[in-house]
Structure formats: C-alpha cells, structure tokens
Design a protein around this motif. Structure first.
Motif, PDB file in Angstrom:
ATOM      1  N   ALA A 197      -8.664   3.134   5.327  1.00 52.59           N
ATOM      2  CA  ALA A 197      -7.177   2.952   5.384  1.00 52.59           C
ATOM      3  C   ALA A 197      -6.403   3.613   6.722  1.00 52.59           C
ATOM      4  O   ALA A 197      -5.658   2.477   7.271  1.00 52.59           O
ATOM      5  N   MET A 198      -6.884   4.441   7.189  1.00 51.35           N
ATOM      6  CA  MET A 198      -6.270   5.162   8.491  1.00 51.35           C
ATOM      7  C   MET A 198      -6.816   4.277   9.718  1.00 51.35           C
ATOM      8  O   MET A 198      -6.190   3.975  10.367  1.00 51.35           O
ATOM      9  N   ALA A 199      -8.276   3.831   9.540  1.00 49.68           N
ATOM     10  CA  ALA A 199      -8.782   2.947  10.519  1.00 49.68           C
ATOM     11  C   ALA A 199      -7.944   1.703  10.832  1.00 49.68           C
ATOM     12  O   ALA A 199      -7.679   1.170  11.886  1.00 49.68           O
ATOM     13  N   ALA A 200      -7.896   1.039   9.737  1.00 49.58           N
ATOM     14  CA  ALA A 200      -7.288  -0.283   9.818  1.00 49.58           C
ATOM     15  C   ALA A 200      -5.528  -0.035  10.226  1.00 49.58           C
ATOM     16  O   ALA A 200      -5.104  -1.095  10.891  1.00 49.58           O
ATOM     17  N   MET A 201      -5.182   1.054   9.820  1.00 43.23           N
ATOM     18  CA  MET A 201      -3.650   1.218  10.375  1.00 43.23           C
ATOM     19  C   MET A 201      -3.625   1.473  11.681  1.00 43.23           C
ATOM     20  O   MET A 201      -2.697   0.857  12.501  1.00 43.23           O
ATOM     21  N   GLN A 202      -4.554   2.173  12.367  1.00 43.22           N
ATOM     22  CA  GLN A 202      -4.659   2.462  13.836  1.00 43.22           C
ATOM     23  C   GLN A 202      -5.078   1.141  14.369  1.00 43.22           C
ATOM     24  O   GLN A 202      -4.335   1.085  15.435  1.00 43.22           O
ATOM     25  N   GLU A 203      -6.093   0.692  14.097  1.00 40.36           N
ATOM     26  CA  GLU A 203      -6.389  -0.826  14.682  1.00 40.36           C
ATOM     27  C   GLU A 203      -5.512  -1.797  14.757  1.00 40.36           C
ATOM     28  O   GLU A 203      -5.163  -2.476  15.844  1.00 40.36           O
ATOM     29  N   LEU A 204      -4.743  -1.960  13.559  1.00 42.35           N
ATOM     30  CA  LEU A 204      -3.697  -3.174  13.545  1.00 42.35           C
ATOM     31  C   LEU A 204      -2.516  -2.708  13.776  1.00 42.35           C
ATOM     32  O   LEU A 204      -1.544  -3.583  13.774  1.00 42.35           O
ATOM     33  N   PHE A 205      -2.107  -1.574  14.274  1.00 42.25           N
ATOM     34  CA  PHE A 205      -0.837  -0.941  14.211  1.00 42.25           C
ATOM     35  C   PHE A 205       0.305  -1.423  13.088  1.00 42.25           C
ATOM     36  O   PHE A 205       1.243  -2.002  13.210  1.00 42.25           O
ATOM     37  N   ILE A 206      -0.164  -1.096  11.893  1.00 42.35           N
ATOM     38  CA  ILE A 206       0.432  -1.433  10.618  1.00 42.35           C
ATOM     39  C   ILE A 206       0.644  -0.116   9.949  1.00 42.35           C
ATOM     40  O   ILE A 206      -0.102   0.937  10.056  1.00 42.35           O
ATOM     41  N   ARG A 207       1.644  -0.236   9.055  1.00 37.23           N
ATOM     42  CA  ARG A 207       1.815   0.994   8.113  1.00 37.23           C
ATOM     43  C   ARG A 207       1.680   0.978   6.604  1.00 37.23           C
ATOM     44  O   ARG A 207       1.883   1.669   5.848  1.00 37.23           O
ATOM     45  N   HIS A 208       1.167  -0.324   6.342  1.00 41.14           N
ATOM     46  CA  HIS A 208       1.230  -0.584   4.878  1.00 41.14           C
ATOM     47  C   HIS A 208       0.024  -1.417   4.578  1.00 41.14           C
ATOM     48  O   HIS A 208      -0.482  -2.420   5.441  1.00 41.14           O
ATOM     49  N   VAL A 209      -0.995  -1.000   3.687  1.00 39.26           N
ATOM     50  CA  VAL A 209      -2.170  -1.600   3.554  1.00 39.26           C
ATOM     51  C   VAL A 209      -2.360  -1.813   2.134  1.00 39.26           C
ATOM     52  O   VAL A 209      -2.417  -0.923   1.363  1.00 39.26           O
ATOM     53  N   PRO A 210      -2.300  -3.094   1.622  1.00 43.59           N
ATOM     54  CA  PRO A 210      -2.543  -3.503   0.226  1.00 43.59           C
ATOM     55  C   PRO A 210      -4.100  -3.400  -0.280  1.00 43.59           C
ATOM     56  O   PRO A 210      -4.847  -3.501   0.697  1.00 43.59           O
ATOM     57  N   VAL A 211      -4.113  -2.929  -1.442  1.00 38.72           N
ATOM     58  CA  VAL A 211      -5.325  -2.861  -2.285  1.00 38.72           C
ATOM     59  C   VAL A 211      -5.594  -3.862  -2.988  1.00 38.72           C
ATOM     60  O   VAL A 211      -4.469  -3.840  -4.123  1.00 38.72           O
ATOM     61  N   VAL A 212      -6.552  -4.711  -3.074  1.00 35.51           N
ATOM     62  CA  VAL A 212      -6.749  -5.597  -3.952  1.00 35.51           C
ATOM     63  C   VAL A 212      -7.991  -5.534  -4.904  1.00 35.51           C
ATOM     64  O   VAL A 212      -8.795  -5.048  -4.496  1.00 35.51           O
ATOM     65  N   ASP A 213      -8.361  -6.317  -5.848  1.00 38.28           N
ATOM     66  CA  ASP A 213      -9.319  -6.517  -6.525  1.00 38.28           C
ATOM     67  C   ASP A 213      -9.992  -7.708  -6.092  1.00 38.28           C
ATOM     68  O   ASP A 213      -9.793  -8.123  -5.241  1.00 38.28           O
ATOM     69  N   GLU A 214     -11.383  -7.956  -6.684  1.00 40.14           N
ATOM     70  CA  GLU A 214     -12.170  -8.944  -6.409  1.00 40.14           C
ATOM     71  C   GLU A 214     -11.416 -10.475  -6.371  1.00 40.14           C
ATOM     72  O   GLU A 214     -11.761 -11.371  -5.612  1.00 40.14           O
ATOM     73  N   ALA A 215     -10.554 -10.549  -7.448  1.00 36.64           N
ATOM     74  CA  ALA A 215      -9.909 -11.952  -7.311  1.00 36.64           C
ATOM     75  C   ALA A 215      -8.624 -12.098  -6.373  1.00 36.64           C
ATOM     76  O   ALA A 215      -8.015 -13.088  -6.553  1.00 36.64           O
ATOM     77  N   GLY A 216      -8.395 -11.168  -5.537  1.00 36.60           N
ATOM     78  CA  GLY A 216      -7.098 -11.108  -4.830  1.00 36.60           C
ATOM     79  C   GLY A 216      -6.117 -10.415  -5.279  1.00 36.60           C
ATOM     80  O   GLY A 216      -4.798 -10.823  -4.902  1.00 36.60           O
ATOM     81  N   GLY A 217      -6.110  -9.855  -6.605  1.00 42.62           N
ATOM     82  CA  GLY A 217      -4.898  -9.517  -7.262  1.00 42.62           C
ATOM     83  C   GLY A 217      -4.404  -8.041  -6.652  1.00 42.62           C
ATOM     84  O   GLY A 217      -5.406  -7.400  -6.350  1.00 42.62           O
ATOM     85  N   LEU A 218      -3.281  -7.712  -6.735  1.00 36.92           N
ATOM     86  CA  LEU A 218      -2.860  -6.439  -6.010  1.00 36.92           C
ATOM     87  C   LEU A 218      -2.917  -5.343  -6.970  1.00 36.92           C
ATOM     88  O   LEU A 218      -2.527  -5.522  -8.314  1.00 36.92           O
ATOM     89  N   VAL A 219      -3.806  -4.432  -6.520  1.00 39.98           N
ATOM     90  CA  VAL A 219      -3.744  -3.352  -7.625  1.00 39.98           C
ATOM     91  C   VAL A 219      -3.183  -2.110  -7.171  1.00 39.98           C
ATOM     92  O   VAL A 219      -3.225  -0.982  -7.817  1.00 39.98           O
ATOM     93  N   GLY A 220      -2.680  -1.869  -6.026  1.00 43.37           N
ATOM     94  CA  GLY A 220      -2.225  -0.690  -5.472  1.00 43.37           C
ATOM     95  C   GLY A 220      -1.590  -0.984  -3.710  1.00 43.37           C
ATOM     96  O   GLY A 220      -1.904  -2.127  -3.197  1.00 43.37           O
ATOM     97  N   LEU A 221      -1.041   0.087  -3.244  1.00 41.56           N
ATOM     98  CA  LEU A 221      -0.567  -0.009  -1.974  1.00 41.56           C
ATOM     99  C   LEU A 221      -0.858   1.396  -1.225  1.00 41.56           C
ATOM    100  O   LEU A 221      -0.586   2.677  -1.691  1.00 41.56           O
ATOM    101  N   VAL A 222      -1.343   1.167   0.001  1.00 43.11           N
ATOM    102  CA  VAL A 222      -1.560   2.827   0.681  1.00 43.11           C
ATOM    103  C   VAL A 222      -0.445   2.777   2.089  1.00 43.11           C
ATOM    104  O   VAL A 222      -0.572   1.643   2.612  1.00 43.11           O
ATOM    105  N   THR A 223       0.314   3.679   2.071  1.00 41.07           N
ATOM    106  CA  THR A 223       1.133   3.663   3.221  1.00 41.07           C
ATOM    107  C   THR A 223       0.737   4.533   3.992  1.00 41.07           C
ATOM    108  O   THR A 223       0.096   5.662   3.826  1.00 41.07           O
ATOM    109  N   GLN A 224       1.382   4.437   5.439  1.00 36.70           N
ATOM    110  CA  GLN A 224       1.047   5.287   6.396  1.00 36.70           C
ATOM    111  C   GLN A 224       1.658   6.754   6.106  1.00 36.70           C
ATOM    112  O   GLN A 224       1.021   7.913   6.237  1.00 36.70           O
ATOM    113  N   ARG A 225       2.942   6.918   5.388  1.00 40.77           N
ATOM    114  CA  ARG A 225       3.466   8.019   4.837  1.00 40.77           C
ATOM    115  C   ARG A 225       2.330   8.860   4.052  1.00 40.77           C
ATOM    116  O   ARG A 225       2.361   9.923   4.093  1.00 40.77           O
TER     117      ARG A 225
END
Length: 129
Positions: free
Chosen positions: A23-51
């Motif tokens: 998650a830290m690598a994705a945020m740094q690489e893409l300059f984003i502050r929020h990374v959705p966490v999804v299951d195999e079907a693409g359903g949202l199961v959570g969210l990780v924020t920079q904070r």
C-alpha cells in the motif's frame, strides 16, 4: 452533475493479502492517498488511506496484511449519486474520498482532489442533462 462525471475510474486496487508495504509503495508510486482493497470479484472490502499508513508505520510490520489494517466500515456512493450529495457526505464526515460502487462492484473513486480540479477546470454538462 453526477459522481460518474467526476470520479476516477482507473484505479490501483490491492487485495486483503497484500501488505502494508504494498500500500505504501502504491501511494508513493502513483501519488495517491487512498487505496481500495477488493476481493476476487472486484467487490470493495476495505480502504487504506495515507493517514492510516502513516499512523501505523512505526507500530506495524511492513509485511502486515491489509486485512489487519484496512478500514472496513467504508461509506460508498453510486455513479448516479449527485455530486452535491457526495460532497456533503465528504465534508460532514471529514472523508478524503468515497469509493464508487455499482451492484457490489468497485467502479471508481471520488476524492477531494477531484472536487478541487472541478473548481479550476469546470466540466461541460453531458448532453441530455
């Protein structure tokens, strides 16, 4: 205007088994502050924020799986949610983003930055609106 008019639909998502370091690598690489966490079907199961990441950086091992640190009580909107309603939800709850879900599948995200861009670069209304 609707959330669909402003949301970002090309997302970088992670899985519950990915790590805090991922998650830290994705945020740094893409300059984003929020990374959705999804299951195999693409359903949202959570969210990780920079904070979240910053608050856990010294307390959690970087290999900690996201299932152990992600937020699961995530408020979402649909693509046809009016922008004003999404903005009010974000302001009143002090959210930095709202994942956009259609029929259980994550289809986008709308962030504070999207609203700032709208203020600077207004979008022409869609035909038929």
């Amino acid at each position: 205007m609707l959330v669909a008019d402003l949301m970002t639909s090309q997302l970088r998502c992670l899985r519950e088994t990915d790590s805090l370091a991922d998650a830290m690598a994705a945020m740094q690489e893409l300059f984003i502050r929020h990374v959705p966490v999804v299951d195999e079907a693409g359903g949202l199961v959570g969210l990780v924020t920079q904070r979240d990441v910053l608050s856990m950086e010294h307390r959690k091992d970087p290999v900690t799986p996201l299932r152990d640190v992600m937020r699961t009580d995530v408020v979402t909107v649909t693509p046809d949610t009016p922008l004003r309603a999404a903005a009010e939800t974000m302001i009143y709850n002090k959210f930095g983003c709202l994942p956009v879900v259609r029929e259980g599948e994550l289809v986008g995200i709308i962030t504070e930055t999207d609203f700032l861009k709208l203020a600077i670069f207004p979008i022409a209304p869609r035909r038929g609106d």
